[in-house]
Design a protein around this motif. Structure first.
Motif, PDB file in Angstrom:
ATOM      1  N   ARG A  13     109.064   6.978   5.871  1.00  0.00           N
ATOM      2  CA  ARG A  13     108.628   6.091   4.794  1.00  0.00           C
ATOM      3  C   ARG A  13     108.327   6.768   3.808  1.00  0.00           C
ATOM      4  O   ARG A  13     107.588   7.852   3.716  1.00  0.00           O
ATOM      5  N   PRO A  14     108.365   6.324   2.458  1.00  0.00           N
ATOM      6  CA  PRO A  14     108.131   7.442   1.116  1.00  0.00           C
ATOM      7  C   PRO A  14     106.682   7.400   0.909  1.00  0.00           C
ATOM      8  O   PRO A  14     105.654   6.558   1.592  1.00  0.00           O
ATOM      9  N   VAL A  15     106.385   8.357   0.028  1.00  0.00           N
ATOM     10  CA  VAL A  15     104.880   8.429  -0.439  1.00  0.00           C
ATOM     11  C   VAL A  15     104.432   7.117  -0.983  1.00  0.00           C
ATOM     12  O   VAL A  15     105.123   6.491  -1.807  1.00  0.00           O
ATOM     13  N   GLY A  16     103.095   6.894  -0.807  1.00  0.00           N
ATOM     14  CA  GLY A  16     102.533   5.840  -1.375  1.00  0.00           C
ATOM     15  C   GLY A  16     102.384   4.520  -0.335  1.00  0.00           C
ATOM     16  O   GLY A  16     101.944   3.576  -0.559  1.00  0.00           O
TER      17      GLY A  16
END
Lengths: 236, 119
Positions: free
Chosen positions: B48-51
């Motif tokens: 999952r991406p940063v944020g």
């Protein structure tokens, strides 16, 4: 995290305004910065760069770690034309995580029975888009085949910098469209952004298949648009 | 059918209705204790991406994701501690090996997750 900060953050996102939550990881600072807002000090250029990049990350400033969580508006698809392709595209877009709105002044097409659960406007695009302009986080899909309906929103989408502008029609139909846009003052460079014939070239034939091709092309345009840094890859 | 008096801007976002931060706001309004977990850094292949957010209530209910399922269980139990202790925590998860399988990322990446109490 203060509850009021979360409420403000969610309100900005609902209003489709880009916003950054700036959090000092040592607990000394936690606030929202709206796009276009000027802030003081060494964080100013970092915030500006984060808005341009559109991705979140940690930055070190004078020995303090700040997490900048960039919230851009949720991607939205505006479809001009309440046609078969739109009927297939609406549920697919919802599954893929895109908000979708359909606009078609032809009341015989734009009926709630044909589009249950979908936001639908049986009005001219000029009227619907007047007070709620398109934005960079919106994809415009024009599929009525009727220049009287499609041309205005296509021009509006190009002007607003929509991340995707697609129009249904053969190369011949699109050639005529480009002539009309040129006469209306749209430059060739700008008009070249229009995806036509619409959709990824996968030999789609049925309305459902064409909807898949369009959604695939929209996803490609969003995820591979310029000025966006690397996001998380798949795995896990 | 919608009429001319309804504007495009007034159409509520269905995407945001399922959004973890919107759900967290609703939970807090109901008087539930809430923690917010955020991916703040990733190295290598991260699911999952940063944020990305996972939100947790005081009873261990959760919405969203920080790893696509690999470390959510561990984040939820840390979040319950953060809810009772109050102070935020930084968690780090790395490559899964045989001994740490249950709290590792099988994709081989590493992530840092910031967990904080709401309110």
């Amino acid at each position: 995290m203060e509850q009021t900060l979360l409420q403000d953050l969610n309100a900005e996102r609902q209003a489709r305004r880009a916003v950054i939550r700036l959090t000092a990881l040592d607990g000394s600072d936690d606030r929202l910065v709206r796009e276009g807002e000027t802030i003081e000090g060494p964080l100013a250029s970092i915030v500006e760069a984060a808005f341009r990049r559109g991705t979140s990350r940690i930055e070190e400033v004078y020995g303090t770690s700040y997490f900048l969580n960039v919230h851009v508006p949720p991607p939205r698809i505006v479809v001009i034309g309440a046609v078969h392709i739109s009927q297939a595209l609406a549920p697919m877009a919802a599954i893929a995580g895109y908000d979708l709105t359909i606009i078609d002044p032809r009341t015989a097409f734009a009926t709630p029975e044909r589009f249950e659960g979908t936001a639908l406007f049986a009005d001219w695009p000029e009227d619907v888009l007047k007070d709620a302009p398109l934005d960079r986080y919106t994809a415009l899909v024009a599929v009525t085949h009727d220049p009287k309906i499609d041309d205005y929103p296509i021009q509006a989408a190009l002007k607003a910098g929509c991340f995707y502008v697609g129009a249904l029609g053969s190369r011949k139909t699109h050639g005529k469209r480009l002539e009309r846009l040129g006469e209306a003052g749209v430059s060739e460079d700008v008009a070249a952004r229009i995806k036509a014939p619409i959709g990824l070239d996968i030999g789609a034939a049925s309305p459902g298949e064409i909807a898949v091709a369009i959604l695939g092309e929209i996803i490609e345009s969003l995820r591979r648009r310029p000025l966006v840094g690397p996001s998380g890859s798949t795995g896990g | 059918m919608m009429t001319q008096s309804i504007e495009l801007a007034a159409v509520p976002s269905a995407v945001l209705a399922d959004d973890p931060l919107v759900i967290a706001e609703g939970w807090a309004k109901e008087g539930r204790s809430v923690a917010v977990a955020t991916v703040v850094e990733t190295w290598g292949s991260a699911p999952r991406p940063v944020g990305s957010h996972l939100v947790i209530d005081g009873e261990g209910n959760f919405e969203g994701s920080v790893s696509g399922g690999c470390v959510e269980g561990a984040v939820v139990s840390e979040a319950l501690d953060v809810i009772s202790a109050g102070a935020p925590r930084m968690l780090e998860f790395g490559v899964a090996d045989e001994t740490a399988w249950r709290v590792g990322l099988s994709c081989g990446g590493r992530i840092r997750v910031y967990v904080e109490k709401l309110g």
